[in-house]
Design a protein around this motif. Sequence first.
Motif, PDB file in Angstrom:
ATOM      1  N   UNK A  65      36.145  40.749  34.809  1.00 17.14           N
ATOM      2  CA  UNK A  65      36.832  40.242  35.993  1.00 17.14           C
ATOM      3  C   UNK A  65      36.054  40.593  37.260  1.00 17.14           C
ATOM      4  N   UNK A  66      35.841  39.586  38.093  1.00 16.61           N
ATOM      5  CA  UNK A  66      35.283  39.788  39.431  1.00 16.61           C
ATOM      6  C   UNK A  66      36.432  39.772  40.424  1.00 16.61           C
ATOM      7  N   UNK A  67      36.548  40.822  41.221  1.00 15.53           N
ATOM      8  CA  UNK A  67      37.587  40.900  42.236  1.00 15.53           C
ATOM      9  C   UNK A  67      36.934  41.055  43.605  1.00 15.53           C
ATOM     10  N   UNK A  68      37.399  40.266  44.557  1.00 18.61           N
ATOM     11  CA  UNK A  68      36.825  40.300  45.903  1.00 18.61           C
ATOM     12  C   UNK A  68      37.917  40.445  46.950  1.00 18.61           C
ATOM     13  N   UNK A  69      37.817  41.475  47.745  1.00 22.60           N
ATOM     14  CA  UNK A  69      38.627  41.654  48.941  1.00 22.60           C
ATOM     15  C   UNK A  69      37.670  42.289  49.928  1.00 22.60           C
TER      16      UNK A  69
END
Length: 211
Positions: A65-69
């Motif tokens: 999973x790639x998570x971006x914030x």
Amino acid sequence: MSSYNAPFEIHVHGQVQLRADASFEQLQDALKPLWKYAGARSLVDGAASAYEEEPGIKFDPQEHMLQMCWTVRGDEDFRQSLDEMCMSLNELAELGAAIEVTFYDADFDEEEEDDGTESRDDFVMLFVGPTPAAIMQVQRDLLVQDVVNMMERHFDGAELGGVVAEIDKLFTQRFDALVNSLEIGKPPRGSGGPGGSGGGHGGGRRPRHLH
């Protein structure tokens, strides 16, 4: 351009389910337009957000999973970096996903709003996925969610089946038209197929995501 003089604070938010065989090196290369724009030399170096309270760019190798914030200071030219990133992420995505990008006017003072001054805030929704069908599925799901949420103020959810069916019909027509256009202009066997990302924008100052 110095980040201190940048006209926008740009927030990128979303999560993308990646293929099980997608490596960190491939992801680093796909996200190069982002971390390079931030002046970093690698994804590890550029993964931190401009705001410490935001988790930044994270890759979970166990969940793929790639998570971006993640927030960066920049200008309108950042949109080109987004286009390049989406094209690369299409190759690594397992499922369709939406990525929200908000441009906050760094010079706008909300107290000036009473004087008729308008901010240059903008919002863009981008979509990535392994196929056009996967991207359309995400677009369809988001539209259904928005329409149902709005209409449930006036109708019971059980009454909205016909509305959802009409939305599905529209997307089916769009998908059929896309398939037909690809068949007509189908490239020779062995050449690369098309990738896809879409976007839209709307006004209004949006709250910053902190997840």
